[in-house]
Design a protein around this motif. Structure first.
Motif, PDB file in Angstrom:
ATOM      1  N   ALA A  62       0.869  -1.326   0.064  1.00  0.00           N
ATOM      2  CA  ALA A  62       0.020   0.027   0.036  1.00  0.00           C
ATOM      3  C   ALA A  62       0.827   1.230   0.142  1.00  0.00           C
ATOM      4  CB  ALA A  62      -0.936  -0.002   1.249  1.00  0.00           C
ATOM      5  N   THR A  63       0.268   2.361  -0.469  1.00  0.00           N
ATOM      6  CA  THR A  63       0.688   3.723  -0.126  1.00  0.00           C
ATOM      7  C   THR A  63       0.591   4.302   1.214  1.00  0.00           C
ATOM      8  OG1 THR A  63      -1.050   5.032  -1.031  1.00  0.00           O
ATOM      9  CG2 THR A  63       0.386   4.180  -2.834  1.00  0.00           C
ATOM     10  N   HIS A  66      -3.279   4.791   1.923  1.00  0.00           N
ATOM     11  CA  HIS A  66      -4.206   3.762   2.070  1.00  0.00           C
ATOM     12  C   HIS A  66      -4.710   3.633   3.612  1.00  0.00           C
ATOM     13  CE1 HIS A  66      -3.014   2.393  -1.811  1.00  0.00           C
ATOM     14  NE2 HIS A  66      -3.944   1.551  -1.716  1.00  0.00           N
ATOM     15  N   ARG A  70      -0.043   2.717   8.127  1.00  0.00           N
ATOM     16  CA  ARG A  70       0.635   2.832   6.908  1.00  0.00           C
ATOM     17  C   ARG A  70       2.147   3.022   7.013  1.00  0.00           C
ATOM     18  NH1 ARG A  70      -0.833  -0.306   5.043  1.00  0.00           N
ATOM     19  NH2 ARG A  70      -2.970  -0.278   4.862  1.00  0.00           N
TER      20      ARG A  70
END
Length: 127
Positions: A62-63, A66, A70
């Motif tokens: 994921a970036t 997301h 994170r």
């Protein structure tokens, strides 16, 4: 009193990821369950820990935008040296070292399994 005891990172290759964190951050293994796909606890200078345990399923990378957890942020008072160390070890840099208008310095990067990490250096503590 509550503290953040550890953060868990689910890994495809726990040994390789453990070795990467030890090499880059000079962490100490304080637990190894010695199984075929071992779980490790790595101790940081502030006595918090990173747990690295075996993934049973692959997930998408994921970036930072997301939903969900994170990134892990590591505070430092030597961000320029940390940044050079990342570059010397060919770490994937997501956002180069930058300084915001308040003097907060950050650099974002990925570990070898794609997890997003960053160093942050604040001119003043938030608390």
């Amino acid at each position: 009193m509550r503290t953040l005891e550890h953060v868990g990172i689910c890994a495809k290759n726990t040994v390789a990821l453990k070795d990467w964190y030890m090499k880059l951050f000079n962490l100490k293994v304080v637990y190894d369950n010695k199984k075929e796909n071992p779980t490790f606890f790595l101790l940081m200078e502030d006595e918090s820990m990173i747990e690295i345990y075996h993934a049973e399923e692959d997930g998408m990378v994921a970036t930072n935008k997301h939903q969900g957890v994170r990134h892990l942020a590591f505070g430092t008072d030597q961000i320029e040296e940390e940044y050079k160390n990342l570059q010397q070890h060919n770490v994937e840099i997501i956002e180069d070292l930058k300084v915001n208008p308040n003097g907060v310095k950050t650099v974002f990067f990925r570990d070898i399994e794609g997890n997003i990490l960053h160093f942050i250096q604040r001119p003043e503590r938030l608390y």
